[in-house]
Design an enzyme around this catalytic site. Sequence first.
Site, PDB file in Angstrom:
ATOM      1  N   ASP A  99       0.860  -1.184   0.000  1.00 22.09           N
ATOM      2  CA  ASP A  99       0.000   0.000   0.000  1.00 22.09           C
ATOM      3  C   ASP A  99       0.899   1.238   0.000  1.00 22.09           C
ATOM      4  O   ASP A  99       1.789   1.356   0.836  1.00 22.09           O
ATOM      5  CB  ASP A  99      -0.877  -0.016   1.266  1.00 22.09           C
ATOM      6  N   ASP A 206      -2.871   4.752  -2.326  1.00 21.40           N
ATOM      7  CA  ASP A 206      -3.862   5.294  -1.398  1.00 21.40           C
ATOM      8  C   ASP A 206      -4.194   6.761  -1.678  1.00 21.40           C
ATOM      9  O   ASP A 206      -3.300   7.587  -1.897  1.00 21.40           O
ATOM     10  CB  ASP A 206      -3.278   5.186   0.019  1.00 21.40           C
ATOM     11  N   GLU A 263      -6.672   4.282  -5.725  1.00 21.11           N
ATOM     12  CA  GLU A 263      -7.929   4.623  -5.062  1.00 21.11           C
ATOM     13  C   GLU A 263      -8.303   6.036  -5.494  1.00 21.11           C
ATOM     14  O   GLU A 263      -7.652   6.997  -5.097  1.00 21.11           O
ATOM     15  CB  GLU A 263      -7.740   4.572  -3.541  1.00 21.11           C
ATOM     16  N   HIS A 336     -11.216  -2.742   3.233  1.00 21.52           N
ATOM     17  CA  HIS A 336     -11.055  -2.443   4.655  1.00 21.52           C
ATOM     18  C   HIS A 336     -11.745  -1.135   5.052  1.00 21.52           C
ATOM     19  O   HIS A 336     -11.688  -0.747   6.212  1.00 21.52           O
ATOM     20  CB  HIS A 336      -9.562  -2.340   4.980  1.00 21.52           C
ATOM     21  N   ASP A 337     -12.353  -0.438   4.094  1.00 24.81           N
ATOM     22  CA  ASP A 337     -13.089   0.794   4.397  1.00 24.81           C
ATOM     23  C   ASP A 337     -14.595   0.606   4.260  1.00 24.81           C
ATOM     24  O   ASP A 337     -15.354   1.568   4.378  1.00 24.81           O
ATOM     25  CB  ASP A 337     -12.683   1.922   3.434  1.00 24.81           C
TER      26      ASP A 337
HETATM   27  C1  GLC Z   1      -7.710   5.501   2.188  1.00 24.48           C
HETATM   28  C2  GLC Z   1      -7.617   4.205   2.968  1.00 24.48           C
HETATM   29  C3  GLC Z   1      -8.221   4.411   4.320  1.00 24.48           C
HETATM   30  C4  GLC Z   1      -7.448   5.492   5.032  1.00 24.48           C
HETATM   31  C5  GLC Z   1      -7.348   6.761   4.189  1.00 24.48           C
HETATM   32  C6  GLC Z   1      -6.284   7.673   4.707  1.00 24.48           C
HETATM   33  O1  GLC Z   1      -9.010   5.870   1.944  1.00 24.48           O
HETATM   34  O2  GLC Z   1      -8.211   3.165   2.258  1.00 24.48           O
HETATM   35  O3  GLC Z   1      -8.256   3.253   5.079  1.00 24.48           O
HETATM   36  O4  GLC Z   1      -8.056   5.787   6.240  1.00 24.48           O
HETATM   37  O5  GLC Z   1      -6.999   6.500   2.857  1.00 24.48           O
HETATM   38  O6  GLC Z   1      -5.021   7.160   4.427  1.00 24.48           O
END
Ligand code: GLC
Length: 571
Positions: A99, A206, A263, A336-337
């Site tokens: 990640d 991310d 993402e 995981h979100d």
């Molecule tokens: C992304 C991750 C999440 C995290 C955020 C800040 O959205 O998937 O879990 O809290 O970034 O890094």
Amino acid sequence: MSKNKWWKREVAYQIYPKSFYDSNNDGIGDINGITRKLDYLSDLGVTLLWICPIFKSPMDDNGYDISDYYDIAPEFGTLEDLDNLINEAKKKNIKIILDLVINHTSDEHEWFQEALKNPESKYRDYYIFKRGKKDVPPTNWRGHFGGSVWEKVEGEKDKDGNEMYYLHLFSKKQPDLNWENPEVRKELYKIVNFWLTKGIAGFRVDAINSIKKDQRYLDLPVDGEDGLAFNIKYTLNQPGIEEFLDELRNETFKKYDCVTVAETPLLEYERYDKFIGENGFFSMIFDFNYAEIDMKDDGAYFNRNDFTVKELREKIFDSQLIIQKYGWGAPFLENHDSPRSIDKYFGDNINDEDAVTISKLLGNLFFFLQGTPFIYQGQELGINNFKRTSIEDFDDIASKDQYYRALKEGFSSEEALYYVNRRSRDNTRTPFHWDSSENGGFSRAIPWIKMNESYKKVNVEMEIEDKNSVLSHYKKMIELRQKSKYSDCLIYGEFVPLDLKNDEIIAYSRKDNNYELICINNFSSKSQEVDLKDKFSVKEILIANIEDIQIKENRINLKPYQSFVAKVEKL
Ligand code: GLC
Ligand code: CA
């Protein structure tokens, strides 16, 4: 679809390391825990692992707050453990992606510590420091985890009494990096290249569409009882972000035969070409347009979006058609979100038997879409949400914030808890269910977060022997995509939306020069009739969640939640 890239043939599996397997019984999952379970993963058939952040971190946001990009968090293990995992995985033909969190660091990163300690140091400009007006922050933006995006720096008032602030779109322990500073970008590229030379296959990237901020730093119209305004209008997918991403790709990813999955929530479809097209910034991006259909754009858990199957279908079709036009997809149901997909798409009142059928239906629906499918740990077992009875039982910062914000907006504590239970990120962060022994076989110590109690009925040990389990279904799906005579069609074949004139059904086909395969999914708890008469004749059922499929003269009588993939011939 061209077969030029290795990553099109992969089946990816996302690991939340804190909750996968605890090898040394301290209650926290770790890298050696993943290595120990490689046989399970290889038996399942997955070929690419995305491991959520394992770098040194105070764990304010479970590793998405990195304090040292070149080292591993001690609770997860060591650099040697990671090397060992990479090597052992390779022996089983499993590749690993890490990640990449480069929108922000931890406030405990040495750059930020220097920036705080010494306002004159060059590290000040590594982050975004701005003066407020007296003690009013520079803008009224609300962060993703609630509260102002600005945190006051103590003891830096100017002579007119104006305070100094730093920007954090996420928690205050996650200060945003200043991508406008070329030196920052260079340092970040160094990190990326360091890891790519270490033998990993690539990255999940991310929050990358947050790196560019509107440089005017203007207020927005207030949209909540907290007197703040959600920040994304000036912080997400900003014009000009392409320049940063272009440079990032050229300085790093492009030099390797690696895979990148970004993402990029709320990215407009017109911009997909630049992101995943021929010379795109990334190999693929996660499309949240259908995956977050249960939420509105403001991300508030209490502002739920009720949707129909028809709307979900339209969103999936739009997403697939645009992705297919420009590049390659990364279909997924959970991460995981997110909450668990059974609850997200079917509500929280599904009985155990239906949950099994539905898990397989959702599996069929997403797994055969165009793209490299991403399975989130536990999804292959059919784990559902874990309802908590008190806000104290939550770990996630976002969940806590959402609870208190809901109260502020006037919801009762029961209502607030209901919304958090429905949407909490902790739903998918509970320890993995290995067996029905204490703590689900995850650890002999008390896990860092409460277990989902369903582990006694839903776990690997029980499902692996049961040919009707969700796990067995996932194995079958993976085999069909990876190792059957239909592989090429399911991987490279064209995605075609099917309109079966029924709003409870989502159906599509995949076709190439050799085959046409249809995937039909009845989302309703009632039987549904569909007529294929003028379109196809069904030749062979390849996979189904309920074996008995009633077809008479090309009319199919679908049972509640029935779902299957079949080989057809055009009529
Ligand atoms: C992304 C991750 C999440 C995290 C955020 C800040 O959205 O998937 O879990 O809290 O970034 O890094
Ligand atoms: Ca451990």
